[in-house]
Design an enzyme around this catalytic site. Structure first.
Site, mmCIF file in Angstrom:
data_model
loop_
_atom_site.group_PDB
_atom_site.id
_atom_site.type_symbol
_atom_site.label_atom_id
_atom_site.label_comp_id
_atom_site.label_asym_id
_atom_site.label_seq_id
_atom_site.Cartn_x
_atom_site.Cartn_y
_atom_site.Cartn_z
ATOM 1 C CG ASN A 121 0.710 -30.008 23.708
ATOM 2 O OD1 ASN A 121 0.712 -29.144 24.581
ATOM 3 N ND2 ASN A 121 1.493 -29.941 22.647
ATOM 4 C CD GLU A 162 3.904 -23.984 23.363
ATOM 5 O OE1 GLU A 162 3.762 -25.216 23.338
ATOM 6 O OE2 GLU A 162 4.951 -23.402 23.022
ATOM 7 N NE ARG A 213 6.402 -29.460 30.211
ATOM 8 C CZ ARG A 213 6.307 -28.940 29.001
ATOM 9 N NH1 ARG A 213 5.173 -28.423 28.561
ATOM 10 N NH2 ARG A 213 7.353 -28.897 28.212
ATOM 11 C CE LYS A 223 9.682 -26.546 27.372
ATOM 12 N NZ LYS A 223 9.316 -26.352 25.954
ATOM 13 C CG ASP A 243 10.497 -24.045 23.430
ATOM 14 O OD1 ASP A 243 10.787 -25.080 24.047
ATOM 15 O OD2 ASP A 243 9.537 -23.966 22.647
ATOM 16 C CD GLU A 255 10.729 -28.384 19.618
ATOM 17 O OE1 GLU A 255 10.767 -28.810 20.774
ATOM 18 O OE2 GLU A 255 9.886 -27.563 19.213
ATOM 19 C CD GLU A 311 26.551 -21.400 20.691
ATOM 20 O OE1 GLU A 311 27.492 -22.145 21.030
ATOM 21 O OE2 GLU A 311 26.145 -20.459 21.388
HETATM 22 O O1 GCW Z 1 9.111 -26.344 22.231
HETATM 23 C C1 GCW Z 1 7.759 -26.403 22.264
HETATM 24 C C2 GCW Z 1 7.419 -27.443 21.288
HETATM 25 C C3 GCW Z 1 6.045 -27.999 21.463
HETATM 26 C C4 GCW Z 1 5.921 -28.487 22.887
HETATM 27 C C5 GCW Z 1 6.178 -27.304 23.817
HETATM 28 C C6 GCW Z 1 6.167 -27.727 25.265
HETATM 29 C C7 GCW Z 1 4.640 -30.308 23.741
HETATM 30 O O2 GCW Z 1 7.567 -26.914 20.012
HETATM 31 O O3 GCW Z 1 5.879 -29.047 20.559
HETATM 32 O O4 GCW Z 1 4.674 -29.064 23.109
HETATM 33 O O5 GCW Z 1 7.427 -26.759 23.566
HETATM 34 O O6 GCW Z 1 7.251 -27.952 25.789
HETATM 35 O O7 GCW Z 1 5.114 -27.829 25.858
#
Ligand code: GCW
Length: 957
Positions: A217, A298, A331, A372, A377, A405, A522
């Protein structure tokens, strides 16, 4: 030929002592454990900066390893350890006929003899290979490998091996759990970049070759001329370790900082702006690695604003970077976070494939699509992203998250290598052929020039990742990116030997804990592919089941009264399963063949649906949560078994974290279990759900000052309710007693020795004080009857993020005893209390927390002979304090008498912690009296016994 003196290296090492250094992670070099020897003399054949780093590292490492052990220089092989690039080695030792066909990052380690002298050679394709070879040799030494016939050739499987830091210019770190940034502060790059150089050293030691230093971001101002100059300093700090600087850029930069009216990727002015910007960067940072881009995601602006595609945006940047050799990591984390949750076909998991698959083949050669590992996520469990198989004409990188996270934020032990390894090994069967993800990323499966792994690291100033054991994840990331064929067990053992200890039992215990940690997490969070079940709109930490539903974020699990799970089949669901190549699609399409651990990710089933072993889904939810929490408790015991065998400070740090985790695992367990018990209405076959023996709810207590409150979400408190000290009592007229709230229960169980767990909510800012008392007196149990709620946990209101537990050991309870909690709130911390839980005393003393009155026994007034038998010991030490919340009292006169005598035989005054200590008393009965400072003293009788050591708490009313 110049030989360096090794003592120099140890001087160097000690001068780092106070700073943030790589040896706080795994580069500790603390003792040689192998059965072989290597020459102590190290010589670099070249003058290149990386070779100089390598030679210094070897000197430092070998000195550390050898001096901290019985290995004496007298036993060292005479001869040399020589390092150089392939051409250099070839030139220096032509007769050895060493290969010169090494790839740039490749190395070859050999031991041989030359003119009768032992020679160990670290040969690299280029200087980078030399550096990686040096670290590899040190790793072999530090992990005790036999190097007698050293002959190891190795090159990285993947070309892109980067860490991403999500650091903001103000010094905060998005999803960072280890303090402030090592790169930025106050809008600028930090003056002190010594930690950055040390970080680069750590990264290089596991072969990581790129570091993107700012949040995806992206703050656009980092592209202004002043900040580029500042970033050049960061690049300088990392350069000696072969770690190249990369940056995240905002696609709207031409407009936000460039003054253009547009950021349309196809606009010539926009192209020119980027080209000029990139030239400016390379003028200062000639080895700049490239850009990472988060766009149309986002809330980040992107090409979609102009009807353009991600390929248009990626190619725009790629064309600007290409002349300089830079790359774009674009990304694939692009999705609509305003999705319609009422639409049964809407599915965030589909987004990456839907958007990027049609663009396959249209990306410039220096674009790498960064996806990812799973389609959502970084959840505790997800299937592999189908996009890896959906881009056959595009270079690809896989993004994994080292910073935890959604996996416990470093407060929970979760070793992620097994998760990553499963993904790397997963065979997507693209085109019906063997295409494991690791081979796709290596560029092998589809014959792509680039590819690799990117780990979101989140290192900060607090010991890199905050938690010592979490560093295994950073280590494992680098090792897997270099060689995805390594096993998580191998990596855990390597890391443990270098970091924690080499004794076989230490290694096997730590490795076992690491290997069990992800399954445990988990199990007590979101099993069967439900995702984590955490608060997805807030902290991403504690339980909050409904936060996933009824909003556009798309992390839906669709739990209702009858069933749970997202139907992602092609036949009846969102069709996501059909994004995989046919063999895998078939596997997930059918309920029967979907593995249990992903069942609810792919299918919606009734709670009574039977898993492969015949257990129902609801029973699995209950069982897995109880098992996971029990496993977390077991981690404490496992670690405690290592006491005295690992560094003391490390021992205590990790123990406290594991104790906390065990408590928080219970919060998770209870939240998920009571939620699904209520929702499904189906009882637990084993009778545990909803029944908590020994638990006394705060809302059922006799309350003074405390008020009953509802906790949101309700499942985060036992029974949905807690008590909060929102209106503390005003001090009674004429007294100075601090206002406190009190919750009191009557113990109606058997008399006996118990442990009492106190479950409360620890909010910031503020440090509420608590005490546990009995029959109106403070000071129960062996330890920890007084404590302060001073942990830093997420969220500003009481919920599962900050629900935590404190344990008081060895409390003697008689039936009919009054047990109370008294608390003084502080700031936002209203000393909210959920329950106390009384369980038979456990023998494990290591769970105790050091507080006043360690191992003391309360002797109540007038207890007479029975009490006399309670407190015993050749040394008499203790603590005196006030009853209400246990403030220690300094300066009290403590006297010891023979019972019946008026003249004391010993006397002392309490210190500032209220403590006192007598030694040399003969075994026997004594009266101990505390007086002065406060009006009423305490007066107790004890018996000292030579066999035991005990301490006494004097409670002053
Ligand atoms: O998992 C989410 C996170 C955000 C992150 C986003 C991403 C940088 O909560 O904080 O932002 O993914 O990967 O872009």
């Amino acid at each position: 030929m110049s030989f360096r003196i090794l003592a120099f290296a140890s001087l160097l090492a000690s001068s780092f002592a106070a700073a943030q250094t790589a040896d706080q992670a795994w580069l500790r070099y603390y003792g040689y454990h192998g059965g072989t020897v290597i020459p102590l003399r190290v010589r670099a054949l070249g003058r290149d900066v990386l070779e100089q780093s390598a030679v210094r590292e070897l000197q430092q490492g070998i000195t550390g390893l050898t001096s901290a052990s019985s290995y004496a220089s007298a036993t060292a092989i005479t001869g040399e350890l020589v390092i150089g690039t392939a051409p250099e080695v070839h030139k220096a030792f032509p007769a050895l006929g060493f290969p010169i066909d090494l790839k740039p990052e490749e190395f070859w380690l050999r031991s041989t003899t030359y003119h009768g002298h032992a020679l160990v050679i670290v040969e690299g394709g280029e200087d980078r290979g030399v550096l990686y070879g040096a670290f590899s040799l040190l790793r072999l030494l530090a992990t005790g490998q036999d190097l007698t016939h050293l002959n190891l050739r190795s090159h990285p499987a993947m070309s892109i091996r980067w860490v991403d830091e999500w650091d903001n210019p103000d010094g905060s770190i998005e999803r960072g759990y280890a303090g402030r940034s090592i790169f930025f502060e106050g809008g600028n790059v930090r003056q002190d970049l010594a930690p950055v150089a040390e970080y680069a050293r750590l990264l290089a030691s596991v072969g990581i070759n790129g570091c993107n230093v700012n949040n995806v971001n992206a703050a656009p101002q980092l592209l202004d001329s002043d900040h580029i100059k500042q970033l050049a300093r960061v690049a300088d700090a990392m350069r000696p370790w072969g770690v190249h600087l990369a940056m995240s850029v905002a696609i709207a930069s031409p407009q936000t900082i460039g003054g253009l009216s547009t950021y349309d990727p196809l606009d010539p002015a926009v192209k020119a702006w980027w080209a000029a910007k990139v030239n400016e960067i390379y003028a200062l940072i000639p080895d700049f690695a490239g850009f990472t881009v988060k766009a149309d995601s986002e809330g980040q602006p992107g090409p979609a604003s102009y009807g353009r595609t991600p390929a248009d945006a990626a190619n725009l940047l790629a064309n600007a970077l290409a002349p300089h050799g830079g790359v774009v990591l674009y990304r694939a984390f692009v999705y609509n976070h305003h999705a319609d949750w009422r639409d049964p076909k809407a599915d965030r998991a589909r987004a990456a494939y839907d958007i990027f698959h049609p663009l396959d083949g249209s990306f410039a050669p220096n674009v790498i699509v960064q996806t990812k590992e799973g389609p959502i996520d970084f959840q505790a469990r997800e299937p592999v992203s189908p996009l890896f198989a959906g881009l056959e004409h595009t270079s690809q990188a896989m993004e994994v998250q080292i910073t935890q996270e959604y996996t416990g934020q470093q407060r929970h032990l979760v070793y992620l290598a097994p998760m990553w390894k499963q993904v790397l090994d997963f065979d997507l069967r693209a085109d019906g052929k063997s295409t494991p993800v690791k081979e796709i990323l290596a560029g092998k499966s589809f014959n792509q020039p680039l590819g690799g792994m990117v780990g979101v690291a989140g290192v900060g100033q607090n010991a890199w990742l905050g938690s010592p054991l979490a560093l295994a994840n950073l280590y494992a990331f680098g090792r897997l990116a270099w060689n995805p064929d390594l096993t998580p067990e191998q990596i855990a053992a390597e890391w443990t030997r270098q970091t924690i200890g080499v004794e076989p039992e230490v290694v096997s215990t730590v490795d076992k804990m690491l290997m069990q940690s992800w399954p445990a997490y988990e199990h007590y969070t979101g099993p069967l592919g439900t995702q984590t079940l955490t608060d997805i709109t807030g902290s991403h930490y504690g339980p909050n089941i409904e936060s996933s539903e009824n909003n556009g974020w798309g992390q839906w699990h669709r739990a209702d009264r009858l069933g749970i799970g997202m139907d992602r089949s092609v036949a009846t669901g969102t069709g996501y399963a059909g994004q995989y190549p046919p063999e895998v699609a078939k596997l997930y399409e059918s309920l029967e063949t979907t593995p249990d651990n992903l069942l609810l990710f792919f299918h919606h089933v009734p709670y009574t649906y039977k898993l492969h072993d015949g257990k129902t889904v609801i029973q699995y939810i209950y069982d897995s949560h109880y098992e996971g929490a029990a496993q977390a408790a077991e981690f404490v015991n496992e670690w405690v078994s290592l006491k005295g065998r690992v560094d003391d400070k490390l021992y205590e740090d990790v123990r406290d974290r594991l104790v906390y985790q065990a408590g928080h695992a219970i919060v998770w367990r209870d939240a998920i279990v009571q939620y699904f018990l209520k929702l499904s209405g189906t009882p637990d076959d084993k009778g545990r759900a909803g029944h908590y023996p020994g638990r006394l709810e705060a809302e059922d207590a006799r309350l003074t000052g405390y008020k009953v409150i509802d906790i949101t979400p309700w499942e985060d408190a036992s029974g949905g309710k807690a008590v909060s000290c929102d209106q503390p009592q005003t001090p009674e007229a004429g007294t100075e007693q601090k206002p406190f709230c009190k919750a009191e229960w009557t113990w109606t169980g058997e008399k006996g020795l118990y442990d009492i767990a106190v479950q409360y909510f620890d909010l910031q800012p503020g440090k509420a004080k608590f005490s546990l008392g009995q029959n109106g007196l403070l000071s129960l149990g062996s330890r920890g009857h007084l404590w302060t709620a001073d942990t830093s946990l997420p969220s500003s209101h009481s919920n599962g993020d900050n629900s935590t537990r404190h344990l008081v050991r060895d409390v003697w309870l008689n039936s009919g005893d009054a047990v109370d909690i008294r608390a003084i709130p502080d700031g936002n911390d209203r000393a909210a209390l959920d329950y106390i839980e009384v369980t038979p005393a456990s023998r494990n003393r290591e769970l105790t927390v050091d507080l006043p009155c360690p191992q003391g026994r309360l002797i109540e007034k007038g207890d007479g002979p029975e009490a006399v038998n309670e407190t015993i010991g050749p040394e008499l030490a203790g603590w005196a304090g006030e009853t209400n919340v246990g403030t220690p009292i300094e300066g009290m006169l403590v006297e010891v008498f023979h019972p019946g005598d008026k003249t004391p035989i010993a006397a002392t005054r309490t210190n500032e912690e209220g403590g006192f200590h007598f030694t040399g008393l003969a075994p026997g009965r004594y009266r101990v009296k505390a007086s002065g400072v406060v009006e009423n003293g305490a007066d107790e009788i004890v018996r000292l016994d030579p066999a035991a050591k005990a301490q006494l708490c004097l409670v002053v009313e």
